[in-house]
Design a protein around this motif. Structure first.
Motif, mmCIF file in Angstrom:
data_model
loop_
_atom_site.group_PDB
_atom_site.id
_atom_site.type_symbol
_atom_site.label_atom_id
_atom_site.label_comp_id
_atom_site.label_asym_id
_atom_site.label_seq_id
_atom_site.Cartn_x
_atom_site.Cartn_y
_atom_site.Cartn_z
ATOM 1 N N THR A 252 0.779 -1.262 0.259
ATOM 2 C CA THR A 252 0.105 0.040 -0.024
ATOM 3 C C THR A 252 0.850 1.199 -0.071
ATOM 4 N N ILE A 253 0.154 2.363 -0.573
ATOM 5 C CA ILE A 253 1.117 3.444 -0.574
ATOM 6 C C ILE A 253 0.095 4.831 -0.145
ATOM 7 N N THR A 254 0.533 5.525 0.879
ATOM 8 C CA THR A 254 -0.482 6.543 1.203
ATOM 9 C C THR A 254 0.084 7.966 0.681
ATOM 10 N N PHE A 255 -0.859 8.784 0.357
ATOM 11 C CA PHE A 255 -0.564 10.013 -0.032
ATOM 12 C C PHE A 255 -1.429 11.098 0.114
ATOM 13 N N TYR A 256 -1.121 12.489 0.087
ATOM 14 C CA TYR A 256 -2.029 13.444 0.222
ATOM 15 C C TYR A 256 -2.398 14.321 -1.287
ATOM 16 N N THR A 257 -3.763 14.525 -1.348
ATOM 17 C CA THR A 257 -3.965 15.331 -2.632
ATOM 18 C C THR A 257 -5.022 16.188 -2.487
ATOM 19 N N LYS A 258 -4.910 17.556 -2.843
ATOM 20 C CA LYS A 258 -6.152 18.497 -2.885
ATOM 21 C C LYS A 258 -6.541 18.573 -4.418
ATOM 22 N N ASN A 259 -6.524 17.367 -5.121
ATOM 23 C CA ASN A 259 -7.104 17.093 -6.237
ATOM 24 C C ASN A 259 -8.132 15.850 -6.196
ATOM 25 N N MET A 260 -9.392 16.012 -6.815
ATOM 26 C CA MET A 260 -10.080 14.735 -7.232
ATOM 27 C C MET A 260 -9.786 14.404 -8.765
ATOM 28 N N GLY A 261 -9.915 12.876 -8.960
ATOM 29 C CA GLY A 261 -9.751 12.600 -10.189
ATOM 30 C C GLY A 261 -8.818 11.368 -10.323
ATOM 31 N N LYS A 262 -8.044 11.182 -11.377
ATOM 32 C CA LYS A 262 -7.418 10.021 -11.773
ATOM 33 C C LYS A 262 -6.146 9.976 -11.054
ATOM 34 N N PHE A 263 -5.687 8.613 -10.507
ATOM 35 C CA PHE A 263 -4.260 8.637 -10.177
ATOM 36 C C PHE A 263 -3.582 7.203 -10.516
ATOM 37 N N LYS A 264 -2.317 7.126 -10.677
ATOM 38 C CA LYS A 264 -1.739 5.978 -11.041
ATOM 39 C C LYS A 264 -0.332 5.919 -10.336
ATOM 40 N N VAL A 265 0.076 4.547 -10.078
ATOM 41 C CA VAL A 265 1.276 4.350 -9.293
ATOM 42 C C VAL A 265 2.418 4.164 -10.615
ATOM 43 N N LEU A 266 3.380 5.029 -10.820
ATOM 44 C CA LEU A 266 4.350 4.941 -11.800
ATOM 45 C C LEU A 266 5.795 4.740 -11.533
ATOM 46 N N GLU A 267 6.503 4.197 -12.183
ATOM 47 C CA GLU A 267 7.966 3.853 -11.769
ATOM 48 C C GLU A 267 9.016 4.761 -12.629
ATOM 49 N N ASP A 268 9.848 5.657 -11.656
ATOM 50 C CA ASP A 268 10.893 6.567 -12.449
ATOM 51 C C ASP A 268 12.213 5.832 -12.483
ATOM 52 N N THR A 269 12.814 5.344 -13.144
ATOM 53 C CA THR A 269 14.123 4.845 -13.147
ATOM 54 C C THR A 269 15.110 5.820 -13.761
ATOM 55 N N LYS A 270 14.764 6.619 -14.503
ATOM 56 C CA LYS A 270 15.577 7.388 -15.408
ATOM 57 C C LYS A 270 16.180 8.669 -14.578
ATOM 58 N N GLU A 271 17.447 8.882 -14.798
ATOM 59 C CA GLU A 271 18.141 9.855 -14.030
ATOM 60 C C GLU A 271 17.956 11.335 -14.611
ATOM 61 N N PRO A 272 18.062 12.329 -13.908
ATOM 62 C CA PRO A 272 17.753 13.560 -14.393
ATOM 63 C C PRO A 272 18.889 13.915 -15.564
ATOM 64 N N TYR A 273 18.535 14.915 -16.353
ATOM 65 C CA TYR A 273 19.322 15.458 -17.663
ATOM 66 C C TYR A 273 20.135 16.501 -17.031
ATOM 67 N N ILE A 274 21.385 16.574 -17.588
ATOM 68 C CA ILE A 274 22.363 17.583 -17.153
ATOM 69 C C ILE A 274 23.142 17.933 -18.443
ATOM 70 N N ARG A 275 22.939 19.240 -18.720
ATOM 71 C CA ARG A 275 23.831 19.738 -20.011
ATOM 72 C C ARG A 275 24.595 20.844 -19.425
ATOM 73 N N LEU A 276 26.043 21.058 -19.809
ATOM 74 C CA LEU A 276 26.807 22.092 -19.574
ATOM 75 C C LEU A 276 26.523 23.260 -20.491
ATOM 76 N N ILE A 277 25.981 24.377 -19.976
ATOM 77 C CA ILE A 277 25.951 25.713 -20.789
ATOM 78 C C ILE A 277 27.213 26.381 -20.884
ATOM 79 N N SER A 278 28.069 26.485 -20.143
ATOM 80 C CA SER A 278 29.306 27.494 -19.857
ATOM 81 C C SER A 278 29.939 27.352 -18.723
#
Length: 637
Positions: free
Chosen positions: A538-564
């Motif tokens: 089970t997973i517990t969360f708080y929300t101020k929205n009614m509607g649709k929810f889904k459990v998703l898995e994020d396994t991708k690391e953030p993106y970094i690009r050097l500008i200067s």
């Protein structure tokens, strides 16, 4: 329905006096300071223009002050509006961005938001504290004598930081109780306004099962006709029972095309004042109740803002004066009501909409459509009423069979429009299980009547929802669903005031729970990170929205690009494609360096504590997302 006790005395008085109970209503609250107390904070003494005013309707709050244009650029001097001291300062990539709060001797507080920079002593103080705490987002509360200011002092430069859609200064006036006042009541000569508000449309809705608009149980929306500052409707409005009016109005200022907020709306019926709202002294903590001040459903579905000309259930904003029906109009058969809605802006420019409402007793009507070939059935919930629309192919109207707890009830159609019969049922008598029409059996997915103004808990096989006593504005007829991993909880078009606590049972097969969280799906293709805490499956969360929810898995690391990169500074682009950024930290030659962040262009850049020391050595940047994935970038200067 929720009883608002603070209006009970008015209701009792109105029973005996009718609309006359409104006679002593004050036109507007008293001003907390003289009209010339404050200096205009941008180019004082020169002509200025506004892009936003007090009382505009935003997605989840009233706009709380003025948005002052800054010539479509950043870097204009921002002046303290009166003597005082800097009592609070905050730096963030979201919300107000860089903001200064100045407390004045009379207890009022002025705020200056979306700044590019603070003035020198304050900027140095903020930078020092950021290095001490090794954070970018930071809020500080200086001592009263630490940063005194005089009226007209330059305290910063205008910018475009935080949740700003373009360069401007957001300016507010608050009191010590954090109530937001309309700055335009201080008659700034820098802003000109001789333009009256525009009135586009009205909405009129039946508010109980016996009410009708044009003999139908449905909201009607009517466009206005304009002659100068006078507006009218094309025809008489026919209605019956308790109905509520809504007004679509905006204001414009001289020399600008921006659609601003109209500060005051007053309703007169047969010459008597029935209702008024005056958007001023808005408590900051109640600003979210704008969702009940407007027709939230229309705002979410169509992006159109209709302000109610009555006080709806659960709305505790101190902006209203109304009679015992809280501004609702009770229409009697064969009676005539001359209705006048007056919209007034902060400079007392007014526009008036006048029309006639005539009482019409409901009657059974039937019209047919040749295009209807087969029966069908659908339902919707409007207030406490279950409205069933059945496509009827028979020349003799068919009844609706409702089933509840093993019992059968027969609903007789109230009217038939183009072969669609409409039947009404009061849900306060109990929620039906299903219904049948012309052999079509339809389940009614309403599971629970959730009362407002009290703690309440609902649970079924796959979820549990805990409502706080301030979560709901009005009674909720809750429906839930689980389909292919998507959890539906109520309706996206139902507003919440405070968050609800939700626990869902999830299929965790093959999922790394360290990377999995709940996401809000909304109505489109977007996915908003909501988070949650796992316990078993089970997973517990708080929300101020009614509607649709889904459990998703994020396994991708953030993106970094050097500008200067140079000995003077470094900058990067950073982003994350699902859970969103959580933190970022950089080190040069092993020493932490402040990185400032602007989410609108996904850019971070360095600011040295000692500007005289050039950067040199290995650069390490670590960026983490909300799922715990971390990316590292290394280079050398």
């Amino acid at each position: 329905m929720k009883l608002n006790k603070k209006r009970l005395a008015t209701a009792i008085l109105t029973v005996f006096t009718g609309f006359g109970a409104m006679a002593q209503m004050p036109a507007e609250p008293a001003m907390p300071a003289p009209a010339d107390y404050f200096l205009f904070p941008i180019k004082p003494g020169e002509r200025n223009y506004l892009s936003g005013t007090m009382g505009e309707i935003r997605s989840n709050h009233f706009h709380g002050g003025l948005d002052i244009k800054t010539d479509q650029r950043v870097g204009l001097n921002v002046h303290a509006a009166a003597d005082g001291y800097i009592s609070r300062v905050k730096q963030s990539s979201y919300g107000y961005g860089n903001i200064i709060y100045v407390t004045h001797p009379n207890g009022l507080v002025t705020t200056y938001a979306h700044l590019l920079e603070y003035y020198k002593p304050l900027a140095d103080y903020m930078l020092q504290k950021q290095y001490e705490k090794q954070v970018f987002d930071l809020e500080l509360f200086p001592e009263p004598g630490q940063f005194p200011v005089k009226r007209g002092d330059v305290i910063g430069l205008s910018g475009n930081t935080g949740g700003s859609g373009g360069p401007h200064l957001h300016f507010e006036i608050r009191d010590k109780e954090d109530r937001l006042y309309n700055p335009l009541r201080y008659t700034f000569k820098e802003v000109l306004d001789t333009t009256p508000p525009d009135i586009y449309s009205i909405g009129i809705s039946p508010l109980n099962i016996h009410a009708r608009v044009g003999n139908a149980f449905e909201r009607a929306e009517l466009r206005t006709k304009q002659v100068g500052t006078n507006y009218s409707l094309a025809d008489t409005v026919f209605a019956h029972g308790l109905v509520g009016l809504e007004l679509q109005t905006i204001d414009r200022l001289d020399g600008a095309t921006n659609k601003n907020g109209t500060q005051e709306v007053t309703l007169f019926v047969n010459g008597e004042q029935l209702y008024t709202h005056y958007i001023d002294r808005v408590p900051f903590e109640l600003s979210r109740q704008v969702s009940q001040h407007i027709n939230y459903d229309q705002y979410k579905r169509r992006g159109r803002t209709f302000q109610k000309a009555f006080v709806d259930h659960g709305n505790d904003l101190p902006l209203y004066k109304a009679n015992g029906y809280d501004g609702r109009l009770k229409v009697q058969p064969d009676s005539v009501y001359q209705v006048k809605l007056v919209a007034r802006d902060s400079y007392n420019n007014t526009s008036t909409l006048s029309f006639t409402v005539k009482g019409q007793k409901p009657s059974f009507t039937q019209t047919k459509s040749a295009s209807v070939k087969k029966p069908d059935i659908a339902y919707e919930v409007i207030g406490n009423v279950l409205k069933i629309s059945a496509t009827d192919t028979s020349s003799t109207p068919q009844n609706i069979e409702l089933f509840k707890g093993g019992k059968t009830m027969m609903l007789v159609p109230s009217y038939i429009n183009n072969s669609v019969s409409v039947s009404l049922y009061d849900l306060r008598a109990g929620i039906p299980d299903s219904m049948r029409f012309c052999g079509l059996n339809t389940s009614i997915g309403l599971e629970q009547m959730v009362p407002p103004a009290q703690d309440f808990q609902f649970r079924n096989d796959y979820l549990k929802v805990s409502f706080d006593k301030q979560s709901l504005y009005d009674t909720l007829y809750l429906h839930t669903n689980l389909d292919k991993g998507v959890y539906t909880i109520g309706d996206y078009f139902t507003p919440l005031h405070k968050a609800v606590k939700v626990t869902i049972k999830a299929d965790t097969t093959g999922i790394d729970k360290r990377k999995a969280a709940v996401y809000f799906l909304g109505t489109g293709r977007g996915r908003g990170f909501t988070g949650g805490k796992w316990e078993g499956n089970t997973i517990t969360f708080y929300t101020k929205n009614m509607g649709k929810f889904k459990v998703l898995e994020d396994t991708k690391e953030p993106y970094i690009r050097l500008i200067s990169k140079s000995r003077n500074g470094i900058s990067f682009k950073i982003s994350d494609d699902l859970s969103g950024l959580n933190s970022f930290n950089a080190w040069v030659d092993g020493k932490w360096i402040l990185m400032k962040y602007e989410h609108k262009n996904a850019t971070i850049w360095s600011e040295k504590l000692d500007k005289s020391i050039p950067l040199s050595g290995e650069v390490v940047l670590k960026v983490k997302d909300n799922a715990g994935n971390e990316a590292t970038y290394t280079t050398r200067i």
